[in-house]
Design a protein around this motif. Structure first.
Motif, PDB file in Angstrom:
ATOM      1  N   TRP A  87       0.825  -1.204   0.000  1.00 61.82           N
ATOM      2  CA  TRP A  87       0.000   0.000   0.000  1.00 61.82           C
ATOM      3  C   TRP A  87       0.863   1.260   0.000  1.00 61.82           C
ATOM      4  N   THR A  88       0.296   2.320  -0.554  1.00 62.99           N
ATOM      5  CA  THR A  88       0.866   3.664  -0.473  1.00 62.99           C
ATOM      6  C   THR A  88      -0.093   4.547   0.314  1.00 62.99           C
ATOM      7  N   ALA A  89       0.452   5.353   1.222  1.00 61.86           N
ATOM      8  CA  ALA A  89      -0.322   6.395   1.897  1.00 61.86           C
ATOM      9  C   ALA A  89       0.400   7.717   1.670  1.00 61.86           C
ATOM     10  N   MET A  90      -0.321   8.694   1.145  1.00 62.34           N
ATOM     11  CA  MET A  90       0.250  10.008   0.869  1.00 62.34           C
ATOM     12  C   MET A  90      -0.658  11.069   1.474  1.00 62.34           C
ATOM     13  N   VAL A  91      -0.050  12.057   2.136  1.00 58.20           N
ATOM     14  CA  VAL A  91      -0.824  13.131   2.754  1.00 58.20           C
ATOM     15  C   VAL A  91      -0.366  14.462   2.177  1.00 58.20           C
ATOM     16  N   TYR A  92      -1.329  15.249   1.676  1.00 57.94           N
ATOM     17  CA  TYR A  92      -1.026  16.599   1.210  1.00 57.94           C
ATOM     18  C   TYR A  92      -0.865  17.505   2.426  1.00 57.94           C
ATOM     19  N   LEU A  93       0.248  18.220   2.485  1.00 56.84           N
ATOM     20  CA  LEU A  93       0.499  19.111   3.611  1.00 56.84           C
ATOM     21  C   LEU A  93       0.021  20.534   3.340  1.00 56.84           C
ATOM     22  N   ASN A  94      -0.250  20.834   2.079  1.00 56.57           N
ATOM     23  CA  ASN A  94      -0.778  22.142   1.713  1.00 56.57           C
ATOM     24  C   ASN A  94      -1.441  22.048   0.345  1.00 56.57           C
ATOM     25  N   ALA A  95      -2.015  23.144  -0.097  1.00 58.01           N
ATOM     26  CA  ALA A  95      -2.586  23.240  -1.435  1.00 58.01           C
ATOM     27  C   ALA A  95      -1.846  24.348  -2.176  1.00 58.01           C
ATOM     28  N   PRO A  96      -1.047  24.026  -3.185  1.00 57.08           N
ATOM     29  CA  PRO A  96      -0.368  25.082  -3.937  1.00 57.08           C
ATOM     30  C   PRO A  96      -1.381  25.996  -4.616  1.00 57.08           C
ATOM     31  N   GLU A  97      -0.933  27.147  -5.033  1.00 62.55           N
ATOM     32  CA  GLU A  97      -1.848  28.117  -5.636  1.00 62.55           C
ATOM     33  C   GLU A  97      -2.457  27.605  -6.937  1.00 62.55           C
ATOM     34  N   ALA A  98      -1.693  26.811  -7.691  1.00 64.67           N
ATOM     35  CA  ALA A  98      -2.206  26.230  -8.933  1.00 64.67           C
ATOM     36  C   ALA A  98      -1.392  24.994  -9.275  1.00 64.67           C
ATOM     37  N   GLY A  99      -2.078  23.980  -9.826  1.00 63.68           N
ATOM     38  CA  GLY A  99      -1.405  22.759 -10.254  1.00 63.68           C
ATOM     39  C   GLY A  99      -1.109  21.829  -9.090  1.00 63.68           C
ATOM     40  N   GLY A 100      -0.284  20.819  -9.379  1.00 61.85           N
ATOM     41  CA  GLY A 100       0.145  19.885  -8.353  1.00 61.85           C
ATOM     42  C   GLY A 100      -0.832  18.773  -8.033  1.00 61.85           C
ATOM     43  N   ALA A 101      -1.839  18.566  -8.871  1.00 61.13           N
ATOM     44  CA  ALA A 101      -2.813  17.498  -8.616  1.00 61.13           C
ATOM     45  C   ALA A 101      -2.180  16.132  -8.867  1.00 61.13           C
ATOM     46  N   THR A 102      -2.845  15.099  -8.362  1.00 63.05           N
ATOM     47  CA  THR A 102      -2.431  13.715  -8.605  1.00 63.05           C
ATOM     48  C   THR A 102      -3.433  13.104  -9.578  1.00 63.05           C
ATOM     49  N   ARG A 103      -2.954  12.644 -10.708  1.00 61.02           N
ATOM     50  CA  ARG A 103      -3.811  12.127 -11.771  1.00 61.02           C
ATOM     51  C   ARG A 103      -3.619  10.625 -11.926  1.00 61.02           C
TER      52      ARG A 103
END
Length: 209
Positions: free
Chosen positions: A134-150
């Motif tokens: 398994w993989t567990a990933m946590v976003y620590l912030n939301a950048p102003e634009a981009g950076g999504a996981t597709r």
């Protein structure tokens, strides 16, 4: 359906992506703002260029920076414990927690987290912890634009949200690698993106390594 999947389905607020192609879960608010801020500061203080398994020769394939957290830090140990408890996987069956930092223009092109069958990295890993599960990933912030996981196979794009966790099973029910977990850490267009990542393993991780 394996034990971790059953455990995650029972977590209040857990969202499961409705697809037969892979087991993908999302939970908002796994970490609070203070925890996220502290982790981002640690990443900034200890970052270095990210590497990749079974290098494909493309220098633009993974352009982020990585922080290898120290094993003796009590705060990191508590975050690590929270991830193990959430997925119901015994402590020790995972790689050490990592953090990643993406500046504008940086990305991690389409990739899977499991080690390629027949690859040199899996051959080495088979002597110790084995394949990633398994993989567990946590976003620590939301950048102003981009950076999504597709996730390409299911055409799903997950937009970063502070404290939100993504977890997915890298393997099929028969234990073979699931290519439908192919995903892209998309380019940051404005701001900076921070995540932590935890990879769980078939066997205990050799702590002396």
């Amino acid at each position: 359906m394996n034990q971790t999947s059953e455990i995650l389905r029972a977590v209040p607020g857990m969202q499961r992506t409705p697809t037969p192609k892979l087991e993908l879960f999302r939970l908002r608010g796994f970490l609070d703002a203070d925890e996220c801020e502290r982790l981002m500061q640690m990443i900034d203080a200890n970052r270095q260029p990210s590497t990749q398994s079974d290098d494909n020769g493309d220098p633009t394939y993974r352009t982020s920076e990585t922080c290898y957290f120290g094993s003796g830090d009590a705060f990191i140990a508590e975050v690590d414990r929270k991830l193990h408890d959430l997925l119901g996987i015994p402590e020790g069956f995972s790689e050490p927690l990592q953090g990643q930092r993406y500046e504008v223009g940086q990305e991690f092109k389409n990739h899977t987290d499991y080690f390629e069958p027949g690859g040199a990295d899996l051959q080495k890993r088979n002597q110790t912890a084995g394949q990633r599960t398994w993989t567990a990933m946590v976003y620590l912030n939301a950048p102003e634009a981009g950076g999504a996981t597709r996730f390409k196979a299911i055409k799903k794009t997950v937009v970063p949200e502070r404290g939100a966790l993504l977890a997915w099973n890298n393997l099929k029910p028969d234990g073979s690698p699931n290519f439908s977990t192919l995903h892209h850490g998309m380019k940051v267009r404005a701001g900076t993106k921070y995540v932590i990542t935890k990879w769980f393993t078939e066997r205990p991780w050799p702590r002396s390594a």
